[in-house]
Scaffold this motif. Structure first.
Motif, PDB file in Angstrom:
ATOM      1  N   HIS A   6     -31.966  -5.772  15.371  1.00 35.08           N
ATOM      2  CA  HIS A   6     -32.374  -5.468  13.895  1.00 35.08           C
ATOM      3  C   HIS A   6     -32.771  -3.894  13.764  1.00 35.08           C
ATOM      4  O   HIS A   6     -33.498  -3.451  14.436  1.00 35.08           O
ATOM      5  CB  HIS A   6     -33.676  -6.173  13.388  1.00 35.08           C
ATOM      6  CG  HIS A   6     -33.403  -7.600  13.728  1.00 35.08           C
ATOM      7  ND1 HIS A   6     -33.778  -8.525  14.520  1.00 35.08           N
ATOM      8  CD2 HIS A   6     -32.731  -8.383  12.785  1.00 35.08           C
ATOM      9  CE1 HIS A   6     -33.500  -9.786  14.576  1.00 35.08           C
ATOM     10  NE2 HIS A   6     -32.909  -9.853  13.311  1.00 35.08           N
ATOM     11  N   GLU A  38     -37.010 -17.973   3.714  1.00 35.45           N
ATOM     12  CA  GLU A  38     -36.039 -18.334   4.766  1.00 35.45           C
ATOM     13  C   GLU A  38     -35.295 -19.488   4.893  1.00 35.45           C
ATOM     14  O   GLU A  38     -35.521 -20.367   4.752  1.00 35.45           O
ATOM     15  CB  GLU A  38     -37.054 -18.209   6.172  1.00 35.45           C
ATOM     16  CG  GLU A  38     -36.263 -18.124   7.484  1.00 35.45           C
ATOM     17  CD  GLU A  38     -37.247 -18.227   8.579  1.00 35.45           C
ATOM     18  OE1 GLU A  38     -38.213 -19.147   8.852  1.00 35.45           O
ATOM     19  OE2 GLU A  38     -37.527 -17.134   9.194  1.00 35.45           O
ATOM     20  N   TRP A  41     -29.338 -21.161   9.474  1.00 40.01           N
ATOM     21  CA  TRP A  41     -28.103 -20.815   9.088  1.00 40.01           C
ATOM     22  C   TRP A  41     -27.178 -22.073   9.056  1.00 40.01           C
ATOM     23  O   TRP A  41     -26.131 -22.203   8.171  1.00 40.01           O
ATOM     24  CB  TRP A  41     -27.314 -20.410  10.883  1.00 40.01           C
ATOM     25  CG  TRP A  41     -27.701 -19.127  10.884  1.00 40.01           C
ATOM     26  CD1 TRP A  41     -28.652 -18.034  10.218  1.00 40.01           C
ATOM     27  CD2 TRP A  41     -27.134 -18.232  11.824  1.00 40.01           C
ATOM     28  NE1 TRP A  41     -28.558 -16.788  10.966  1.00 40.01           N
ATOM     29  CE2 TRP A  41     -27.678 -16.819  11.870  1.00 40.01           C
ATOM     30  CE3 TRP A  41     -25.997 -18.260  12.888  1.00 40.01           C
ATOM     31  CZ2 TRP A  41     -27.501 -15.934  12.511  1.00 40.01           C
ATOM     32  CZ3 TRP A  41     -25.715 -17.165  13.560  1.00 40.01           C
ATOM     33  CH2 TRP A  41     -26.399 -15.896  13.476  1.00 40.01           C
ATOM     34  N   LEU A  57     -23.175 -13.343   9.009  1.00 38.80           N
ATOM     35  CA  LEU A  57     -24.301 -13.081   8.905  1.00 38.80           C
ATOM     36  C   LEU A  57     -24.619 -11.869  10.095  1.00 38.80           C
ATOM     37  O   LEU A  57     -25.576 -11.269   9.596  1.00 38.80           O
ATOM     38  CB  LEU A  57     -25.033 -14.410   9.424  1.00 38.80           C
ATOM     39  CG  LEU A  57     -25.061 -15.526   8.329  1.00 38.80           C
ATOM     40  CD1 LEU A  57     -25.136 -16.884   9.133  1.00 38.80           C
ATOM     41  CD2 LEU A  57     -25.906 -15.141   7.395  1.00 38.80           C
ATOM     42  N   ARG A  58     -23.755 -11.663  11.036  1.00 33.41           N
ATOM     43  CA  ARG A  58     -24.163 -10.612  12.038  1.00 33.41           C
ATOM     44  C   ARG A  58     -23.665  -9.116  11.117  1.00 33.41           C
ATOM     45  O   ARG A  58     -24.640  -8.454  11.505  1.00 33.41           O
ATOM     46  CB  ARG A  58     -23.230 -10.760  13.178  1.00 33.41           C
ATOM     47  CG  ARG A  58     -23.236  -9.819  14.170  1.00 33.41           C
ATOM     48  CD  ARG A  58     -22.623  -9.752  15.184  1.00 33.41           C
ATOM     49  NE  ARG A  58     -22.853  -8.645  16.244  1.00 33.41           N
ATOM     50  CZ  ARG A  58     -22.658  -8.516  17.291  1.00 33.41           C
ATOM     51  NH1 ARG A  58     -22.104  -9.523  17.995  1.00 33.41           N
ATOM     52  NH2 ARG A  58     -22.974  -7.766  18.093  1.00 33.41           N
ATOM     53  N   ARG A  61     -26.765  -8.630   9.235  1.00 36.85           N
ATOM     54  CA  ARG A  61     -27.991  -8.212  10.086  1.00 36.85           C
ATOM     55  C   ARG A  61     -27.869  -6.699  10.743  1.00 36.85           C
ATOM     56  O   ARG A  61     -28.775  -5.856  10.795  1.00 36.85           O
ATOM     57  CB  ARG A  61     -28.105  -9.243  11.162  1.00 36.85           C
ATOM     58  CG  ARG A  61     -29.304  -8.794  12.159  1.00 36.85           C
ATOM     59  CD  ARG A  61     -29.277  -9.864  13.371  1.00 36.85           C
ATOM     60  NE  ARG A  61     -27.935  -9.279  14.483  1.00 36.85           N
ATOM     61  CZ  ARG A  61     -27.318 -10.249  14.786  1.00 36.85           C
ATOM     62  NH1 ARG A  61     -27.389 -11.518  14.529  1.00 36.85           N
ATOM     63  NH2 ARG A  61     -26.348  -9.672  15.596  1.00 36.85           N
ATOM     64  N   THR A  66     -30.584  -8.227   6.693  1.00 40.91           N
ATOM     65  CA  THR A  66     -31.092  -9.410   7.022  1.00 40.91           C
ATOM     66  C   THR A  66     -31.942  -9.467   8.393  1.00 40.91           C
ATOM     67  O   THR A  66     -31.524  -8.615   9.196  1.00 40.91           O
ATOM     68  CB  THR A  66     -30.260 -10.723   7.093  1.00 40.91           C
ATOM     69  OG1 THR A  66     -29.248 -10.399   7.875  1.00 40.91           O
ATOM     70  CG2 THR A  66     -29.462 -10.690   5.492  1.00 40.91           C
ATOM     71  N   ARG A  67     -32.645 -10.496   8.674  1.00 41.97           N
ATOM     72  CA  ARG A  67     -33.466 -10.340   9.794  1.00 41.97           C
ATOM     73  C   ARG A  67     -33.211 -11.822  10.314  1.00 41.97           C
ATOM     74  O   ARG A  67     -33.134 -12.785   9.407  1.00 41.97           O
ATOM     75  CB  ARG A  67     -35.018 -10.173   9.743  1.00 41.97           C
ATOM     76  CG  ARG A  67     -35.767 -10.426  11.024  1.00 41.97           C
ATOM     77  CD  ARG A  67     -37.268 -10.040  10.953  1.00 41.97           C
ATOM     78  NE  ARG A  67     -37.412  -8.671  10.474  1.00 41.97           N
ATOM     79  CZ  ARG A  67     -37.187  -7.525  11.327  1.00 41.97           C
ATOM     80  NH1 ARG A  67     -36.746  -7.844  12.507  1.00 41.97           N
ATOM     81  NH2 ARG A  67     -37.255  -6.272  10.900  1.00 41.97           N
ATOM     82  N   THR A  68     -32.753 -11.956  11.432  1.00 46.81           N
ATOM     83  CA  THR A  68     -32.524 -13.390  12.093  1.00 46.81           C
ATOM     84  C   THR A  68     -33.608 -13.689  12.979  1.00 46.81           C
ATOM     85  O   THR A  68     -34.199 -13.048  13.938  1.00 46.81           O
ATOM     86  CB  THR A  68     -30.951 -13.363  12.822  1.00 46.81           C
ATOM     87  OG1 THR A  68     -30.200 -12.826  11.843  1.00 46.81           O
ATOM     88  CG2 THR A  68     -30.997 -14.513  13.380  1.00 46.81           C
ATOM     89  N   CYS A  75     -31.235 -20.810  14.230  1.00 50.83           N
ATOM     90  CA  CYS A  75     -31.486 -19.788  13.912  1.00 50.83           C
ATOM     91  C   CYS A  75     -31.666 -19.718  12.233  1.00 50.83           C
ATOM     92  O   CYS A  75     -31.021 -20.336  11.524  1.00 50.83           O
ATOM     93  CB  CYS A  75     -30.097 -18.882  13.961  1.00 50.83           C
ATOM     94  SG  CYS A  75     -29.844 -18.614  15.701  1.00 50.83           S
ATOM     95  N   VAL A  77     -32.508 -17.078   8.788  1.00 51.96           N
ATOM     96  CA  VAL A  77     -32.323 -15.656   8.308  1.00 51.96           C
ATOM     97  C   VAL A  77     -33.110 -15.539   7.011  1.00 51.96           C
ATOM     98  O   VAL A  77     -33.057 -16.455   6.153  1.00 51.96           O
ATOM     99  CB  VAL A  77     -30.802 -15.477   8.141  1.00 51.96           C
ATOM    100  CG1 VAL A  77     -30.135 -16.455   6.931  1.00 51.96           C
ATOM    101  CG2 VAL A  77     -30.356 -13.941   7.652  1.00 51.96           C
TER     102      VAL A  77
END
Length: 117
Positions: A6, A38, A41, A57-58, A61, A66-68, A75, A77
């Motif tokens: 991150h 939150e 996924w 999503l990657r 991030r 975003t934070r995973t 998972c 997010v």
């Protein structure tokens, strides 16, 4: 799963954030996460394959949007709203308002996880 990277707030770049927001599916994910909750996924629904959603999503991030968090095999997010406000004041609000106005990302939603009545 290895620990996800991150970026720190100082590593966010305008071009990186804007590039991440250049896809309607990613804008839809941000719109869903804008409520501050939150999300797992697996709870996100989009008209793309799971692998494609994982890619989106990657990208979010990696840009710092975003934070995973991993918990066991699941998972989760969240939107990094406060960090984005620090780095780019007003940008997220402007993007969300424009997306709402133009209905960008409307095809992304959250599965109804409420138990049947």
């Amino acid at each position: 799963m290895r620990q996800a990277h991150h970026p720190e707030v100082g590593e966010f770049t305008l071009t990186g954030v804007m590039s991440a927001l250049s896809d309607p599916i990613r804008v839809g994910v941000v719109r869903v996460l804008a409520d501050g909750r939150e999300r797992g996924w697996g709870d996100l629904q989009a008209p793309v394959a799971k692998s494609t959603l994982s890619h989106h999503l990657r990208v979010l991030r990696d840009a710092g949007l975003t934070r995973t968090r991993q918990e066991g095999t699941r998972c989760f997010v969240t939107l990094r709203r406060q960090e984005l406000r620090v780095r780019f004041p007003g940008l997220l609000e402007a993007v969300l308002a424009a997306a709402e106005d133009e209905d960008v990302g409307h095809q992304v939603s959250v599965k109804d996880t409420a138990p049947p009545a």
